[in-house]
Design a protein around this motif. Structure first.
Motif, PDB file in Angstrom:
ATOM      1  N   LEU A  32     -18.551-104.144 136.194  1.00 23.97           N
ATOM      2  CA  LEU A  32     -17.749-104.380 134.995  1.00 23.97           C
ATOM      3  C   LEU A  32     -16.441-105.084 135.332  1.00 23.97           C
ATOM      4  CD1 LEU A  32     -18.357-101.010 133.148  1.00 23.97           C
ATOM      5  CD2 LEU A  32     -18.957-103.274 132.277  1.00 23.97           C
ATOM      6  N   ASP A  33     -15.817-104.678 136.427  1.00 21.93           N
ATOM      7  CA  ASP A  33     -14.574-105.328 136.839  1.00 21.93           C
ATOM      8  C   ASP A  33     -14.822-106.809 137.120  1.00 21.93           C
ATOM      9  OD1 ASP A  33     -11.661-104.959 137.832  1.00 21.93           O
ATOM     10  OD2 ASP A  33     -12.647-105.987 139.502  1.00 21.93           O
ATOM     11  N   ALA A  34     -15.912-107.096 137.815  1.00 22.40           N
ATOM     12  CA  ALA A  34     -16.252-108.492 138.105  1.00 22.40           C
ATOM     13  C   ALA A  34     -16.545-109.259 136.814  1.00 22.40           C
ATOM     14  CB  ALA A  34     -17.459-108.548 139.040  1.00 22.40           C
ATOM     15  N   PHE A  35     -17.192-108.586 135.868  1.00 23.85           N
ATOM     16  CA  PHE A  35     -17.500-109.235 134.586  1.00 23.85           C
ATOM     17  C   PHE A  35     -16.222-109.624 133.855  1.00 23.85           C
ATOM     18  CE2 PHE A  35     -17.640-108.583 129.987  1.00 23.85           C
ATOM     19  CZ  PHE A  35     -18.521-109.587 129.616  1.00 23.85           C
ATOM     20  N   ARG A  39     -14.482-113.312 132.840  1.00 29.39           N
ATOM     21  CA  ARG A  39     -14.151-113.674 131.463  1.00 29.39           C
ATOM     22  C   ARG A  39     -12.670-114.005 131.287  1.00 29.39           C
ATOM     23  NH1 ARG A  39     -17.729-114.124 126.965  1.00 29.39           N
ATOM     24  NH2 ARG A  39     -19.793-113.630 127.758  1.00 29.39           N
ATOM     25  N   GLY A  40     -11.945-114.057 132.378  1.00 32.45           N
ATOM     26  CA  GLY A  40     -10.564-114.519 132.311  1.00 32.45           C
ATOM     27  C   GLY A  40      -9.512-113.443 132.170  1.00 32.45           C
ATOM     28  N   VAL A  41      -9.892-112.164 132.318  1.00 30.50           N
ATOM     29  CA  VAL A  41      -8.898-111.084 132.272  1.00 30.50           C
ATOM     30  C   VAL A  41      -8.309-110.965 133.676  1.00 30.50           C
ATOM     31  CG1 VAL A  41      -8.456-108.662 131.730  1.00 30.50           C
ATOM     32  CG2 VAL A  41     -10.236-109.926 130.485  1.00 30.50           C
ATOM     33  N   ARG A  42      -7.136-111.542 133.875  1.00 29.78           N
ATOM     34  CA  ARG A  42      -6.580-111.666 135.221  1.00 29.78           C
ATOM     35  C   ARG A  42      -5.894-110.396 135.700  1.00 29.78           C
ATOM     36  NH1 ARG A  42      -5.132-116.526 132.684  1.00 29.78           N
ATOM     37  NH2 ARG A  42      -6.252-118.353 133.454  1.00 29.78           N
ATOM     38  N   GLU A  43      -5.221-109.688 134.793  1.00 36.15           N
ATOM     39  CA  GLU A  43      -4.449-108.516 135.197  1.00 36.15           C
ATOM     40  C   GLU A  43      -5.381-107.364 135.579  1.00 36.15           C
ATOM     41  OE1 GLU A  43      -1.254-108.080 135.577  1.00 36.15           O
ATOM     42  OE2 GLU A  43      -0.619-110.069 134.909  1.00 36.15           O
TER      43      GLU A  43
END
Length: 235
Positions: A32-35, A39-43
């Motif tokens: 999930l973290d990799a997903f 998807r552009g969630v950088r933080e």
């Protein structure tokens, strides 16, 4: 003792590999973290919140499948992306992950209702991307909050204020409750507003500054022990 016989053996062979072994919890979290990163969630802190939402929100099998399944999440994001072509909807989800449950029809209907509740010149996609919980909000309550602010401060452009500080439209901000607290303060002062709010009542210098109004209003109407996080980090 042999159990099952040849028929059972053939059944097992046919089913072999058809069902993937369930991932361990740590493997699921890593996937999930990799997903979310893809998807552009950088933080990292935001991704951690999104990863953990499967545990906090998944109260039944269907919800666990949604919030812990990258494929299902991706489908929901793609669906919402059609309404917000200029915004990365994945970045919206850490604020309000329950938006993932919405069908495209329900999300579009809510956007239409919000359009009628907000000022005509409001940048609705920008407001909702800042506060995605508006897609789940009681639209009548949103309209009531705007109306109450405009009536209390007729010299303030409330439309510009909420564009600057969209959190004022949320249930958690509780604009009506804040106005009640402010009126009590004014009453205890013999009808005289606090000095920091006076310019917004009488139209003094700074009255037309929506950012200044949002900052002062949120600070002056803070409840006891309140730790409210505003979009401009002043609440």
């Amino acid at each position: 003792v042999r159990v099952g016989g040849s028929h059972f053996d053939r059944l097992v062979e046919r089913q072999a590999g058809k069902y993937a072994s369930p991932l361990r919890e740590d493997e699921t979290s890593a996937a999930l973290d990799a997903f979310w990163a893809s998807r552009g969630v950088r933080e990292q802190a935001y991704r951690a919140r999104l990863v953990n939402m499967g545990t906090s929100l998944a109260s039944n099998v269907a919800e666990r499948d949604l919030y812990r399944n990258p494929d299902r999440i991706g489908h929901s994001l793609d669906r919402l992306q059609r309404l917000f072509p200029k915004v990365n909807v994945a970045d919206m989800m850490w604020k309000e992950p329950e938006v993932l449950r919405l069908t495209l029809r329900d999300a579009a209907a809510q956007m239409t209702a919000l359009r009628f509740a907000l000022p005509p010149d409001a940048d609705l996609p920008k407001l909702v991307s800042a506060q995605p919980g508006l897609l789940l909000a009681d639209v009548r309550a949103v309209g009531d909050a705007l109306k109450a602010l405009a009536e209390e401060f007729p010299r303030v452009d409330v439309g510009k204020v909420v564009q600057t500080e969209p959190s004022l439209l949320t249930e958690s901000c509780d604009v009506l409750g804040r106005l009640k607290r402010l009126r009590r303060v004014v009453e205890t002062r013999g009808g005289v507003p606090p000095p920091s709010m006076a310019i917004f009542y009488d139209g003094g210098p700074g009255c037309s500054n929506p950012t200044l109004f949002a900052k002062v209003f949120l600070e002056e109407t803070r409840g006891d022990g309140e730790a409210y996080e505003s979009d401009t980090a002043w609440g």
